[in-house]
Design a protein around this motif. Structure first.
Motif, PDB file in Angstrom:
ATOM      1  N   GLU A 109       0.827  -1.205   0.000  1.00 61.33           N
ATOM      2  CA  GLU A 109       0.000   0.000   0.000  1.00 61.33           C
ATOM      3  C   GLU A 109       0.860   1.253   0.000  1.00 61.33           C
ATOM      4  O   GLU A 109       0.557   2.231  -0.702  1.00 61.33           O
ATOM      5  CB  GLU A 109      -0.932  -0.017   1.211  1.00 61.33           C
ATOM      6  N   GLU A 110       1.952   1.233   0.759  1.00 60.42           N
ATOM      7  CA  GLU A 110       2.821   2.406   0.821  1.00 60.42           C
ATOM      8  C   GLU A 110       3.573   2.621  -0.482  1.00 60.42           C
ATOM      9  O   GLU A 110       3.798   3.765  -0.895  1.00 60.42           O
ATOM     10  CB  GLU A 110       3.812   2.254   1.977  1.00 60.42           C
ATOM     11  N   CYS A 111       3.976   1.543  -1.138  1.00 59.28           N
ATOM     12  CA  CYS A 111       4.754   1.663  -2.375  1.00 59.28           C
ATOM     13  C   CYS A 111       3.894   1.964  -3.592  1.00 59.28           C
ATOM     14  O   CYS A 111       4.275   2.761  -4.458  1.00 59.28           O
ATOM     15  CB  CYS A 111       5.556   0.384  -2.625  1.00 59.28           C
ATOM     16  N   PHE A 112       2.715   1.328  -3.671  1.00 62.06           N
ATOM     17  CA  PHE A 112       1.937   1.391  -4.906  1.00 62.06           C
ATOM     18  C   PHE A 112       0.475   1.788  -4.707  1.00 62.06           C
ATOM     19  O   PHE A 112      -0.268   1.886  -5.683  1.00 62.06           O
ATOM     20  CB  PHE A 112       1.993   0.034  -5.613  1.00 62.06           C
ATOM     21  N   ALA A 123      10.878 -12.572  -8.409  1.00 59.79           N
ATOM     22  CA  ALA A 123      11.323 -11.228  -8.046  1.00 59.79           C
ATOM     23  C   ALA A 123      11.280 -11.002  -6.550  1.00 59.79           C
ATOM     24  O   ALA A 123      11.833 -10.010  -6.052  1.00 59.79           O
ATOM     25  CB  ALA A 123      10.458 -10.185  -8.747  1.00 59.79           C
ATOM     26  N   LEU A 124      10.638 -11.908  -5.805  1.00 61.12           N
ATOM     27  CA  LEU A 124      10.518 -11.765  -4.360  1.00 61.12           C
ATOM     28  C   LEU A 124      11.583 -12.551  -3.596  1.00 61.12           C
ATOM     29  O   LEU A 124      11.565 -12.583  -2.365  1.00 61.12           O
ATOM     30  CB  LEU A 124       9.124 -12.230  -3.913  1.00 61.12           C
ATOM     31  N   VAL A 125      12.490 -13.170  -4.324  1.00 61.51           N
ATOM     32  CA  VAL A 125      13.542 -13.973  -3.687  1.00 61.51           C
ATOM     33  C   VAL A 125      14.354 -13.103  -2.733  1.00 61.51           C
ATOM     34  O   VAL A 125      14.825 -12.019  -3.098  1.00 61.51           O
ATOM     35  CB  VAL A 125      14.455 -14.605  -4.749  1.00 61.51           C
ATOM     36  N   ASN A 126      14.496 -13.595  -1.493  1.00 58.47           N
ATOM     37  CA  ASN A 126      15.283 -12.859  -0.494  1.00 58.47           C
ATOM     38  C   ASN A 126      16.399 -13.713   0.109  1.00 58.47           C
ATOM     39  O   ASN A 126      17.116 -13.257   1.002  1.00 58.47           O
ATOM     40  CB  ASN A 126      14.365 -12.337   0.624  1.00 58.47           C
ATOM     41  N   THR A 173       5.172  -5.519 -12.183  1.00 62.53           N
ATOM     42  CA  THR A 173       6.294  -5.897 -13.027  1.00 62.53           C
ATOM     43  C   THR A 173       7.388  -6.518 -12.163  1.00 62.53           C
ATOM     44  O   THR A 173       7.336  -6.453 -10.918  1.00 62.53           O
ATOM     45  CB  THR A 173       6.864  -4.680 -13.760  1.00 62.53           C
ATOM     46  N   HIS A 174       8.389  -7.096 -12.810  1.00 60.91           N
ATOM     47  CA  HIS A 174       9.504  -7.675 -12.066  1.00 60.91           C
ATOM     48  C   HIS A 174      10.189  -6.603 -11.218  1.00 60.91           C
ATOM     49  O   HIS A 174      10.523  -6.840 -10.045  1.00 60.91           O
ATOM     50  CB  HIS A 174      10.497  -8.312 -13.029  1.00 60.91           C
ATOM     51  N   ALA A 175      10.407  -5.436 -11.794  1.00 58.57           N
ATOM     52  CA  ALA A 175      11.084  -4.357 -11.064  1.00 58.57           C
ATOM     53  C   ALA A 175      10.246  -3.894  -9.878  1.00 58.57           C
ATOM     54  O   ALA A 175      10.783  -3.626  -8.787  1.00 58.57           O
ATOM     55  CB  ALA A 175      11.368  -3.194 -12.007  1.00 58.57           C
ATOM     56  N   GLU A 176       8.940  -3.778 -10.062  1.00 62.38           N
ATOM     57  CA  GLU A 176       8.065  -3.365  -8.960  1.00 62.38           C
ATOM     58  C   GLU A 176       8.054  -4.411  -7.849  1.00 62.38           C
ATOM     59  O   GLU A 176       8.055  -4.064  -6.662  1.00 62.38           O
ATOM     60  CB  GLU A 176       6.653  -3.132  -9.499  1.00 62.38           C
ATOM     61  N   ALA A 177       8.055  -5.682  -8.232  1.00 65.14           N
ATOM     62  CA  ALA A 177       8.068  -6.744  -7.232  1.00 65.14           C
ATOM     63  C   ALA A 177       9.387  -6.764  -6.462  1.00 65.14           C
ATOM     64  O   ALA A 177       9.415  -7.059  -5.268  1.00 65.14           O
ATOM     65  CB  ALA A 177       7.813  -8.096  -7.900  1.00 65.14           C
ATOM     66  N   ARG A 178      10.480  -6.457  -7.145  1.00 64.40           N
ATOM     67  CA  ARG A 178      11.775  -6.387  -6.456  1.00 64.40           C
ATOM     68  C   ARG A 178      11.753  -5.263  -5.419  1.00 64.40           C
ATOM     69  O   ARG A 178      12.267  -5.412  -4.311  1.00 64.40           O
ATOM     70  CB  ARG A 178      12.905  -6.128  -7.455  1.00 64.40           C
ATOM     71  N   LEU A 182      12.284  -5.604  -1.304  1.00 63.12           N
ATOM     72  CA  LEU A 182      13.208  -4.797  -0.495  1.00 63.12           C
ATOM     73  C   LEU A 182      12.471  -4.066   0.624  1.00 63.12           C
ATOM     74  O   LEU A 182      13.051  -3.773   1.668  1.00 63.12           O
ATOM     75  CB  LEU A 182      13.939  -3.798  -1.389  1.00 63.12           C
ATOM     76  N   ALA A 183      11.182  -3.793   0.400  1.00 63.26           N
ATOM     77  CA  ALA A 183      10.383  -3.105   1.422  1.00 63.26           C
ATOM     78  C   ALA A 183       9.890  -4.062   2.501  1.00 63.26           C
ATOM     79  O   ALA A 183       9.287  -3.626   3.482  1.00 63.26           O
ATOM     80  CB  ALA A 183       9.200  -2.405   0.764  1.00 63.26           C
TER      81      ALA A 183
END
Length: 205
Positions: A109-112, A123-126, A173-178, A182-183
């Motif tokens: 919610e804060e990011c998007f 893209a969510l791999v941590n 997108t992949h970039a948005e999921a990355r 990170l968040a």
């Protein structure tokens, strides 16, 4: 799937009119042994066939039109039971890196400005709760083409299905999921563990 995925076979024949589907380009799938809710109880993805009725997150039936199998040439992703979000899996869940899961909570919610969205799990791999499987793989991904867009329940986690009608939720997108990874998307409380009684997932806020 990505361009690196190789088409293996069409597991079943469509039960409806011919489908305008580019098989080598279909989005990600679930790996063998993954359990899903159906109207007949819990079934593993390997045994699903055209005409089966799956259950979406709300317990409504979703008709399976076709099962498509592709061989992965890239390492799948493991989502551990300690991963949170919208329903942690009941046991480690394996899927192709481009398969989308439902994410939600304060970071999204804060990011998007979204309450819920679909995000490619790769893209969510941590490196902790969501990580790449080690070693070589000859795994086969199962893609579930359904009669409508829906959110399915796989091992207790909310995942995307495949539909010619698009997606039910906004797709990151992949970039948005990355950025979401990170968040700290996986720091929020998850849903209930999977049982044989059907979808009973609490939505993390």
């Amino acid at each position: 799937m990505t361009a690196r995925a190789r088409f293996v076979q069409d597991a079943v024949t469509p039960i409806s009119a011919p489908l305008a589907l580019d098989v080598p380009g279909v989005p990600g799938g679930l790996l063998p042994g993954t359990r899903l809710f159906t109207v007949d109880g819990v079934r593993i993805v390997d045994r699903l066939r055209a005409g089966d009725l799956l259950l979406d997150r709300d317990g409504a039936p979703v008709r399976l039109l076709r099962v498509i199998r592709t061989a992965l040439t890239d390492l799948p992703v493991i989502v551990d039971v300690d991963a949170c979000g919208y329903g942690s899996p009941a046991r480690p869940l394996l899927m192709s890196a481009d398969h989308c899961i439902v994410v939600g909570g304060t970071p999204l919610e804060e990011c998007f400005g979204l309450i819920e969205a679909l995000a490619p799990v790769g893209a969510l791999v941590n490196g902790r709760t969501v990580r790449r499987a080690g070693g070589e793989t000859d795994a086969v991904a199962h893609h579930l083409l359904c009669d409508r867009p829906a959110v399915l329940v796989a091992e207790g986690m909310l995942v995307q299905n495949l539909s010619n009608g698009g997606t039910q939720l906004p797709l990151l997108t992949h970039a948005e999921a990355r950025l979401l990874a990170l968040a700290g998307w996986d720091t929020k409380p998850g849903g209930d563990r999977m049982t044989d009684e059907g979808p009973r997932l609490s939505q993390a806020g």
